[in-house]
Design a protein around this motif. Sequence first.
Motif, PDB file in Angstrom:
ATOM      1  N   THR A  22      -6.609  -7.392  -1.521  1.00  0.00           N
ATOM      2  CA  THR A  22      -7.288  -6.851  -0.342  1.00  0.00           C
ATOM      3  C   THR A  22      -6.351  -5.914   0.410  1.00  0.00           C
ATOM      4  O   THR A  22      -5.141  -5.949   0.239  1.00  0.00           O
ATOM      5  CB  THR A  22      -7.744  -7.984   0.601  1.00  0.00           C
ATOM      6  N   THR A  23      -6.947  -5.095   1.242  1.00  0.00           N
ATOM      7  CA  THR A  23      -6.158  -4.113   1.981  1.00  0.00           C
ATOM      8  C   THR A  23      -5.337  -4.796   3.076  1.00  0.00           C
ATOM      9  O   THR A  23      -5.587  -5.934   3.441  1.00  0.00           O
ATOM     10  CB  THR A  23      -7.069  -3.053   2.607  1.00  0.00           C
ATOM     11  N   CYS A  24      -4.388  -4.027   3.616  1.00  0.00           N
ATOM     12  CA  CYS A  24      -3.423  -4.612   4.550  1.00  0.00           C
ATOM     13  C   CYS A  24      -4.046  -5.028   5.861  1.00  0.00           C
ATOM     14  O   CYS A  24      -3.545  -5.902   6.540  1.00  0.00           O
ATOM     15  CB  CYS A  24      -2.302  -3.619   4.820  1.00  0.00           C
ATOM     16  N   CYS A  25      -5.125  -4.410   6.257  1.00  0.00           N
ATOM     17  CA  CYS A  25      -5.610  -4.586   7.626  1.00  0.00           C
ATOM     18  C   CYS A  25      -6.512  -5.790   7.815  1.00  0.00           C
ATOM     19  O   CYS A  25      -7.423  -5.747   8.629  1.00  0.00           O
ATOM     20  CB  CYS A  25      -6.290  -3.316   8.079  1.00  0.00           C
ATOM     21  N   THR A  26      -6.274  -6.861   7.061  1.00  0.00           N
ATOM     22  CA  THR A  26      -7.055  -8.064   7.303  1.00  0.00           C
ATOM     23  C   THR A  26      -6.482  -8.814   8.492  1.00  0.00           C
ATOM     24  O   THR A  26      -6.784  -9.968   8.717  1.00  0.00           O
ATOM     25  CB  THR A  26      -7.101  -8.975   6.064  1.00  0.00           C
ATOM     26  N   ASN A  27      -5.668  -8.127   9.251  1.00  0.00           N
ATOM     27  CA  ASN A  27      -5.118  -8.697  10.475  1.00  0.00           C
ATOM     28  C   ASN A  27      -5.390  -7.704  11.586  1.00  0.00           C
ATOM     29  O   ASN A  27      -5.035  -6.548  11.488  1.00  0.00           O
ATOM     30  CB  ASN A  27      -3.611  -8.894  10.295  1.00  0.00           C
ATOM     31  N   GLN A  29      -4.076  -7.085  14.157  1.00  0.00           N
ATOM     32  CA  GLN A  29      -2.933  -6.459  14.801  1.00  0.00           C
ATOM     33  C   GLN A  29      -2.273  -5.393  13.922  1.00  0.00           C
ATOM     34  O   GLN A  29      -1.134  -5.008  14.169  1.00  0.00           O
ATOM     35  CB  GLN A  29      -1.899  -7.521  15.192  1.00  0.00           C
ATOM     36  N   ALA A  30      -2.997  -4.915  12.906  1.00  0.00           N
ATOM     37  CA  ALA A  30      -2.457  -3.874  12.025  1.00  0.00           C
ATOM     38  C   ALA A  30      -1.010  -4.171  11.644  1.00  0.00           C
ATOM     39  O   ALA A  30      -0.078  -3.573  12.143  1.00  0.00           O
ATOM     40  CB  ALA A  30      -2.550  -2.501  12.688  1.00  0.00           C
ATOM     41  N   PRO A  31      -0.833  -5.149  10.751  1.00  0.00           N
ATOM     42  CA  PRO A  31       0.492  -5.679  10.486  1.00  0.00           C
ATOM     43  C   PRO A  31       1.396  -4.730   9.711  1.00  0.00           C
ATOM     44  O   PRO A  31       0.942  -3.714   9.218  1.00  0.00           O
ATOM     45  CB  PRO A  31       0.197  -6.893   9.626  1.00  0.00           C
ATOM     46  N   LEU A  32       2.616  -5.117   9.596  1.00  0.00           N
ATOM     47  CA  LEU A  32       3.549  -4.383   8.756  1.00  0.00           C
ATOM     48  C   LEU A  32       3.004  -4.421   7.344  1.00  0.00           C
ATOM     49  O   LEU A  32       2.725  -5.488   6.812  1.00  0.00           O
ATOM     50  CB  LEU A  32       4.918  -5.060   8.801  1.00  0.00           C
ATOM     51  N   ARG A  33       2.870  -3.270   6.786  1.00  0.00           N
ATOM     52  CA  ARG A  33       2.089  -3.176   5.566  1.00  0.00           C
ATOM     53  C   ARG A  33       2.689  -3.953   4.400  1.00  0.00           C
ATOM     54  O   ARG A  33       1.965  -4.581   3.643  1.00  0.00           O
ATOM     55  CB  ARG A  33       1.999  -1.710   5.207  1.00  0.00           C
ATOM     56  N   ILE A  34       3.991  -3.901   4.261  1.00  0.00           N
ATOM     57  CA  ILE A  34       4.562  -4.535   3.084  1.00  0.00           C
ATOM     58  C   ILE A  34       4.490  -6.051   3.124  1.00  0.00           C
ATOM     59  O   ILE A  34       4.589  -6.693   2.110  1.00  0.00           O
ATOM     60  CB  ILE A  34       6.032  -4.151   2.866  1.00  0.00           C
ATOM     61  N   THR A  35       4.364  -6.617   4.296  1.00  0.00           N
ATOM     62  CA  THR A  35       4.357  -8.082   4.349  1.00  0.00           C
ATOM     63  C   THR A  35       2.943  -8.620   4.496  1.00  0.00           C
ATOM     64  O   THR A  35       2.759  -9.775   4.814  1.00  0.00           O
ATOM     65  CB  THR A  35       5.231  -8.573   5.506  1.00  0.00           C
ATOM     66  N   SER A  36       1.944  -7.766   4.294  1.00  0.00           N
ATOM     67  CA  SER A  36       0.592  -8.248   4.508  1.00  0.00           C
ATOM     68  C   SER A  36      -0.002  -8.775   3.211  1.00  0.00           C
ATOM     69  O   SER A  36       0.509  -8.544   2.150  1.00  0.00           O
ATOM     70  CB  SER A  36      -0.278  -7.145   5.047  1.00  0.00           C
TER      71      SER A  36
END
Lengths: 36, 435
Positions: A22-27, A29-36
């Motif tokens: 899934t894409t990074c923005c499942t948070n 708070q628009a998380p740090l991309r590499i740790t998502s």
Amino acid sequence: MASEIIIVFESGQDDQEIAETTTCCTNAQAPLRITS
Amino acid sequence: MALSHYLKLFAWPENPQQWLAYSTRRGAYALLPGELVAALQQGRAVPPDTMALLEKLAFVTADSNQEREDVFSFNQRLNNLSTILSLAVIVNMDCNFQCRYCYEGTQKDKLYMTDKTAEQVVAFIRERTGPRIKKVILDFYGGEPLLSGKRIISLAAALQPCLQEQGVALELTLVTNGSQLTARAVNELLPWGLTSCKVTLDGPAHNHNTFRPFKNGAPSYELIVRNIKECCELTRIGIGGNFTRDNYHLFPQLMDDLQEQGLTPAKLAMVKFDPVQQTSDIFADLRFCGGCASIEEPWLAEASLLLREEILKRGYHTPKISPTTCMVDMDNSLTIHYDGTLYKCVGMIGHREYACGDIWSGMKEYRQQYHLDHWRKEEKCRECVYLPLCFGGCRFMAFQRDGHMGKVDCRKDFLDATLEAMLLQDVRYRHGQAS
């Protein structure tokens, strides 16, 4: 210099596997991309 | 064969004759003998089986120019390969919490998806479920999505039969504040495809209750933890949390408390903490000013490493370091707002200038609006070893910083400061190797 002296911790993901995560923005708070 | 441009080599702390190698292209990492690294750097012969392994791990490449082209066209290739339609659905803009930093700010109100809109959401999803799509993931957001439990079920109930007929799986996920996450709510959603929920806890009770109280100011921590305990064996629950420079050091106490309450690593799918983002857009609550405005803030590297260490040390699951995609870059990934407007990022809802169509008229061209491939204009990005992990960073962060998305959100300094340490954490805690 044989391959057994290489210790592989993670073999990573191929493109198909990355495409199916899934894409990074499942948070919200628009998380740090590499740790998502 | 040459060493990959997207390879990072770090001296192995325990033995100067070994190197920890990491491919930013593939997320692979391994310990290599110094003699092998020297042979590769000097172009000396390496046994074929060793070379085959290194190529599989993307540590070496037969053609450096082609490798670079492959990375530059990475998102395009992923779009061609993807079989998932992934939609964030904002079912309402209402919330029973008054979080101090909420990025939706003054937009929140008693605004709910109507029956008419919901009917068209179903039609829109059906239209976009072409023959290549094998799975539809609906990630429900709000506001607070569980204030619209019936709407979630009605959407899933309308979609499930036709998707089943096409052989397409339906998965539901939730990003929820956890206050309504009861066993009853979960049991109602499970038959419709609920697979996981993400619940936010901002550190231990006193900190969480300061940042995430109910609207009337009442504390929410105890109820949320009780709900997680009630539901963690029914569905996968991940814990997120949003920290500031002033409170990140308190977050390990949250994990201690979760463990004491029986929410051990076996009970939780994931734990991950992220910085509260400082918003400055038209919806921002200007009373809050403790957020992180840029990934380049130096304290963030220290905070991220400390919290990741504390998570892994306790045995909780947290994401590995690997390339991940951004909704903006993925053709089959969208946000549907409660009123049917479409966006390419959940952070951009309500910013009409970033609306890219609606569920009635369909998607509009958004390449220029969202500055797709903006990193191509930057030499520092084209040359960057971290490009596969970043692709210009988070557009929402760039928008909050500049008021537009035209410039990249560079992660190089952050990755320089954290990547090696994160890999060593993974080696130590995931693979049981001293380092």
